[in-house]
Design an enzyme around this catalytic site. Structure first.
Site, PDB file in Angstrom:
ATOM      1  N   ALA A  33       0.837  -1.204   0.000  1.00 39.74           N
ATOM      2  CA  ALA A  33       0.000   0.000   0.000  1.00 39.74           C
ATOM      3  C   ALA A  33       0.874   1.257   0.000  1.00 39.74           C
ATOM      4  CB  ALA A  33      -0.927   0.002   1.213  1.00 39.74           C
ATOM      5  N   PRO A  34       0.420   2.341  -0.606  1.00 39.11           N
ATOM      6  CA  PRO A  34       1.223   3.570  -0.719  1.00 39.11           C
ATOM      7  C   PRO A  34       1.024   4.498   0.463  1.00 39.11           C
ATOM      8  CG  PRO A  34      -0.786   3.842  -1.953  1.00 39.11           C
ATOM      9  CD  PRO A  34      -0.855   2.464  -1.339  1.00 39.11           C
ATOM     10  N   TRP A  35       1.816   5.583   0.471  1.00 39.61           N
ATOM     11  CA  TRP A  35       1.755   6.535   1.587  1.00 39.61           C
ATOM     12  C   TRP A  35       0.796   7.692   1.341  1.00 39.61           C
ATOM     13  CZ3 TRP A  35       3.013  11.016  -0.703  1.00 39.61           C
ATOM     14  CH2 TRP A  35       3.988  11.024  -1.712  1.00 39.61           C
TER      15      TRP A  35
ATOM     16  N   LYS B 211       1.717  -4.787   3.422  1.00 47.98           N
ATOM     17  CA  LYS B 211       2.794  -3.926   3.921  1.00 47.98           C
ATOM     18  C   LYS B 211       2.456  -2.475   3.603  1.00 47.98           C
ATOM     19  CE  LYS B 211       6.595  -2.503   2.035  1.00 47.98           C
ATOM     20  NZ  LYS B 211       6.657  -1.126   2.603  1.00 47.98           N
TER      21      LYS B 211
ATOM     22  N   SER C 276       3.404   1.659   3.620  1.00 48.15           N
ATOM     23  CA  SER C 276       4.647   2.411   3.490  1.00 48.15           C
ATOM     24  C   SER C 276       5.282   2.583   4.860  1.00 48.15           C
ATOM     25  CB  SER C 276       4.368   3.787   2.877  1.00 48.15           C
ATOM     26  OG  SER C 276       5.493   4.636   3.023  1.00 48.15           O
ATOM     27  N   GLU C 277       6.609   2.549   4.890  1.00 43.95           N
ATOM     28  CA  GLU C 277       7.317   2.790   6.141  1.00 43.95           C
ATOM     29  C   GLU C 277       7.094   4.211   6.654  1.00 43.95           C
ATOM     30  OE1 GLU C 277      10.449   3.193   2.804  1.00 43.95           O
ATOM     31  OE2 GLU C 277       8.582   2.101   3.220  1.00 43.95           O
TER      32      GLU C 277
ATOM     33  N   GLU D 284      -1.149  -0.734  -9.905  1.00 43.90           N
ATOM     34  CA  GLU D 284      -1.540   0.654 -10.170  1.00 43.90           C
ATOM     35  C   GLU D 284      -0.290   1.485  -9.947  1.00 43.90           C
ATOM     36  OE1 GLU D 284      -1.879   4.009  -9.617  1.00 43.90           O
ATOM     37  OE2 GLU D 284      -3.721   4.215  -8.444  1.00 43.90           O
TER      38      GLU D 284
ATOM     39  N   CYS E 176      -2.351  10.041  -7.822  1.00 43.35           N
ATOM     40  CA  CYS E 176      -2.056   9.552  -9.174  1.00 43.35           C
ATOM     41  C   CYS E 176      -3.018  10.101 -10.217  1.00 43.35           C
ATOM     42  CB  CYS E 176      -2.100   8.022  -9.200  1.00 43.35           C
ATOM     43  SG  CYS E 176      -0.903   7.235  -8.111  1.00 43.35           S
TER      44      CYS E 176
ATOM     45  N   GLU F 153       5.737  12.354 -13.629  1.00 46.25           N
ATOM     46  CA  GLU F 153       4.877  12.532 -12.470  1.00 46.25           C
ATOM     47  C   GLU F 153       5.611  13.275 -11.361  1.00 46.25           C
ATOM     48  OE1 GLU F 153       1.613   9.804 -10.172  1.00 46.25           O
ATOM     49  OE2 GLU F 153       3.554   8.884 -10.571  1.00 46.25           O
TER      50      GLU F 153
END
Length: 477
Positions: free
Chosen positions: A149-151, A175, A177-178, A250, A284, A380
């Site tokens: 998963a993204p942040w 998981k 993002s850290e 994605e 995005c 981007e």
């Protein structure tokens, strides 16, 4: 402030990580928010093994049982003040937007897939070979799904991934993002009481270490990633063997906004206020690349400069801000680099263009006029920066838009519905809006083309993506 616990969630229990220690910072202040201890290789293995052990029994649960659990999750998410506060603090989002919009959307996603699994499209069944042979088509769960998963939308993107996977009867190791693990860990507390142990597992750490080990595990049957193109390529390499895995990707976007010479500019600019700058442009699908006819370029520039000058940004807890900081100091510097290079490529900064003085990872809302070939138009940026390029006609706008490596989201602006539909039909993007931008419906698919990836989030199509088709034939005599 650094009192948040960041434990892993494995087989229904929280436990301390045994790997490297990393730090999550509060984007609005730059202060340490939490220490994030990564999963060790042994813990990653146990998380996958827990999911693998749980999948057999969970796949046999009925759609009704899974729907009941998903609806219960939605009930506990909606209006959850702790979840909203954590998401705002960790991701730098204005709290009022998390409370009013994102949390409700998360709940809606779980409710939609609770309903969708009980309304799976009918499968073909019949005597296709002879009257003594009965065929049926099944849609079964894939198995263990590794999800990254993204942040930028930690909680919402986790819901987009978890809800269809679980609805279909899969088990998950996810998981975050850290940089933004906190809201997903809070969600795990909710899920832990409502789903059997092992169905959902959360591991922490960076992508190069923990993420790579997770997606390469031989018991993982499918990988779902929301991230950048580089990470997508790494996923495809991991998926190639020795156990071939399904993938769902994605990978970002560079949304063109095609503005015809008959467009309603007042409506356009009012829409771009949110569509371009919500979440500090870290989206995005953000409306970040404006292609406007020569005839309307000057008028649009004037309107955009005025609108951007009115935008309020600042600390997420303030009620008057429209966007907060970007996620890290490194990302802020990356955005600044795009703007500086744009100047060298013949671009002109019309408003904004720099980081303000003070604490936190803020960047001014920015408009850059630049030629079509400039990096800032092609790549981007993922920040509160939009570009404007003047074009001769619809044909040139389409050519520039479709020449992009990305193919996620786009919009067309024209008062002529036939003209707008024609342009929309020619665009090579998974999502196209006409006279609006950035409006989502859980019932409709969201996915990309070209380097933006493939597979759908949201909609019944996403549920189908997390299933595998099987043919079962029975001899009746």
């Amino acid at each position: 402030m650094s009192d948040f616990e960041t434990r892993l969630f494995i087989n229904g229990r929280f436990e301390a990580g045994e790997g490297n220690l990393e730090t999550a910072f509060e984007p609005a202040t730059g202060r340490k928010l939490a220490g994030v201890t990564s999963a060790s290789e042994e813990q990653i293995n146990r998380a996958v093994e827990a999911a693998d052990a749980a999948r057999h029994g969970f796949a046999l649960t009925t759609p009704r049982e899974r729907a009941k659990a998903l609806n219960a999750i939605a009930d506990k998410v909606e209006g959850n003040g702790d979840l909203a506060s954590i998401e705002s603090l960790n991701a730098g989002k204005p709290l009022r937007f998390v409370v009013a919009g994102e949390l409700a959307n998360v709940a809606d996603v779980f409710r939609f897939f609770a309903s969708a699994i009980r309304n799976m499209p009918a499968s073909a069944a019949g005597h296709y070979r002879s009257s003594s042979m009965m065929s049926m088509m099944r849609r079964d769960p894939v198995g263990v799904i590794a999800q990254i998963a993204p942040w930028n939308y930690p909680l919402l993107m986790a819901a987009w991934k978890i809800a269809p996977a679980v609805a279909a009867g899969n088990t998950v190791v996810i998981k975050p993002s850290e940089h933004t693990p906190l809201s997903l860990l809070k969600l795990a507390e909710i899920i832990g009481d409502l789903l059997p142990p092992g169905v959902i597992n959360v591991v922490l750490g960076n992508g190069l270490d923990v993420g790579q080990k997770l997606i390469s595990h031989d018991r993982v049957r499918m990988i779902s990633l929301t991230g950048d193109v580089r990470t997508g390529r790494a996923v495809l390499q991991a998926a190639a063997g020795p156990m071939i895995k399904r993938t769902h990707l994605e990978l970002g976007g560079k949304a063109p906004v095609i503005v015809a010479d008959d467009a309603d500019l007042e409506r356009l600019v009012a829409t771009l206020r949110e569509a371009s700058f919500y979440n500090a442009g870290q989206d995005c699908t953000a409306a970040c690349r404006i292609l406007v006819s020569h005839a309307r370029a000057d008028e649009l520039k004037e309107r955009l400069v005025a609108m951007i000058g009115e935008l309020s940004f600042g600390a997420p807890e303030r009620d008057d801000v429209e966007f907060g900081p970007v996620i890290t100091a490194r990302h802020r510097d990356r955005i600044a680099g795009f703007v500086e290079r744009a100047k060298a490529e013949g671009g002109t900064v019309l408003v904004g263009g720099k980081a303000p003085e003070g604490d936190g990872y803020f960047f001014e809302p920015t408009l850059v006029e630049a030629p079509a070939e400039a990096e800032i138009v092609q790549k981007e940026v993922f920040g509160p920066v939009i570009s404007l390029t003047s074009v001769a006609d619809d044909k040139e706008a389409l050519a520039i838009a479709n020449a992009s490596e990305y193919g996620l989201a786009s919009s067309v602006w024209s008062k002529d519905s036939a003209r707008a539909a024609c342009i929309a039909g020619a665009l090579e993007y998974g999502v196209t809006w006409i006279n609006t931008h950035g409006v989502f419906a859980t019932e409709m698919p969201h996915g990309g083309m070209k380097n933006s990836g493939y597979g759908s989030d949201l909609s019944m199509q996403s549920l189908l993506d997390y299933t595998q088709v099987r043919h079962v034939m029975t001899a009746l005599d």
